[in-house]
Enzyme design. Structure first.
Site, short mmCIF file in Angstrom:
data_model
loop_
_atom_site.label_atom_id
_atom_site.label_comp_id
_atom_site.label_asym_id
_atom_site.label_seq_id
_atom_site.Cartn_x
_atom_site.Cartn_y
_atom_site.Cartn_z
N GLU A 100 -16.29 -10.18 3.60
CA GLU A 100 -15.01 -9.71 4.14
C GLU A 100 -14.30 -10.80 4.93
O GLU A 100 -13.08 -10.90 4.92
CB GLU A 100 -15.24 -8.48 5.04
CG GLU A 100 -15.72 -7.24 4.31
CD GLU A 100 -14.67 -6.70 3.33
OE1 GLU A 100 -14.16 -7.45 2.51
OE2 GLU A 100 -14.42 -5.48 3.39
N THR A 112 -5.07 -8.28 2.36
CA THR A 112 -5.51 -7.74 3.65
C THR A 112 -5.17 -8.71 4.78
O THR A 112 -4.72 -8.29 5.86
CB THR A 112 -7.03 -7.45 3.63
OG1 THR A 112 -7.27 -6.49 2.61
CG2 THR A 112 -7.52 -6.90 4.95
N1 HSE Z 1 -9.72 -2.09 8.38
C1 HSE Z 1 -9.26 -3.05 7.42
C2 HSE Z 1 -7.75 -3.20 7.56
C3 HSE Z 1 -9.61 -2.57 6.04
O1 HSE Z 1 -7.08 -2.17 7.60
O2 HSE Z 1 -7.26 -4.32 7.64
C4 HSE Z 1 -9.16 -3.47 4.93
O3 HSE Z 1 -9.60 -2.91 3.71
#
Ligand code: HSE
Length: 309
Positions: free
Chosen positions: A131, A183
């Site tokens: 991530e 993201t």
């Molecule tokens: N919590 C993260 C965001 C998840 O919203 O940036 C990304 O999939």
């Protein structure tokens, strides 16, 4: 060479109000991965899906977590390496945990090949390296539900504290408008400060959602699916967002919102008929806008990454 096949599910992070702390695994779609042990200290990742992959494993969402495992085992497993072949069904940049599926699938497979020496919590710790590659920061609200299955609360990531929340039998309808939202970009646009009155409303909603899920209280779940902090900023990136929410709720959905960092939108429904009506609303809206889309009607995956052989 010892090799196994795994299936890694899509996930919905945040569950509207729980930015970075709540996530849910879906039955569909899933990535399929083959992972094998090498007797040389390398990681190779290739794909049979046509999505471009970084050639450097350290820059790859499946590769980086495997390098972290190799580093942790160090001298106890000299010459350990992995070969990964990914068949990606979860489109990158869709908001339903594509990078997390690669990372979680890789570490669950590696652990199986190593004789299950790590706990699920350890695997989440390794998967978060993927991530970090994908979004610039470690967050566990996709990889934790992908590995544990069901709905997970990530109370803390440093140190890791993951709590599985009992998941009621709900249907999930997802629409993926065919635009890509990275993201990292969707995090960049967020405000760094939050008003106290907004924080109070948000933590009321998070607590309400968790209580609603544990009590299978559909009304409470619906009321708590409200986000006063992230959604107002991110929803402007998603064409048709307000209309999707409005029409789907009128069609009987309990509620929903942006899936992860978007652009996918998810809605929870109590039964298959309502989930189907919700899908109809989503299709109608994107047909009218003239934007390609893909929809899924699915349920909550309670098992997480599945090992086949
Ligand atoms: N919590 C993260 C965001 C998840 O919203 O940036 C990304 O999939």
């Amino acid at each position: 060479m010892q090799q196994i096949t795994i299936k890694a599910p899509a996930t919905v992070a945040n569950l509207v109000c729980g930015f970075d702390v709540l996530g849910m695994a879906l039955e569909e779609p899933c990535d399929i991965m083959q992972v094998g042990l090498l007797d040389e200290p390398f990681v190779t990742v290739s794909s049979r899906d046509g999505f471009p992959l970084p050639s450097d494993p350290a820059q790859n969402t499946a590769g980086a977590p495997l390098l972290a495992i190799m580093e942790e085992l160090g001298a106890s497993r000299p010459g350990l390496g992995f070969e990964v072949l990914i068949d990606k069904k979860i489109k990158p940049g869709s908001g339903i945990g594509s990078s997390a599926a690669s990372a979680a699938g890789a570490v669950v497979a590696a652990n199986h090949l190593l004789g299950n020496i790590f706990s699920k919590q350890d695997l989440v710790r390794f998967a978060m390296f993927g991530e970090k590659v994908a979004s610039g920061v470690k967050h566990a609200d996709n990889v934790a539900p992908c590995i544990f299955g069901g709905i997970t609360l990530i109370r803390s990531i440093f140190p890791l504290d993951i709590v599985s929340i009992p998941a009621p039998s709900l249907y999930v309808t997802v629409v993926h408008p065919q635009i890509e939202v990275r993201t990292a970009d969707a995090r960049q646009i967020l405000r760094k400060n939050v008003l106290l009155k907004d924080a109070i409303r948000q933590w009321g909603n998070i607590a309400g959602l968790v209580a609603g899920l544990m009590r299978d209280d559909h009304e409470l779940i619906g009321r708590s699916l409200e986000d006063v902090i992230i959604e107002p900023v991110r929803s402007i990136l998603i064409p048709g967002f307000d209309e999707v929410k409005r029409q789907c709720k009128e069609a009987g959905a309990l509620g929903g919102g942006i899936s992860g960092s978007g652009p996918s939108i998810f809605m929870l429904s109590r039964d298959a008929a309502i989930a189907g009506a919700v899908e109809g609303c989503m299709k109608g809206i994107y047909e009218k806008i003239g934007l390609s889309y893909h929809t899924y009607i699915t349920t909550i995956n309670r098992e997480g990454v599945k090992v086949y052989s």
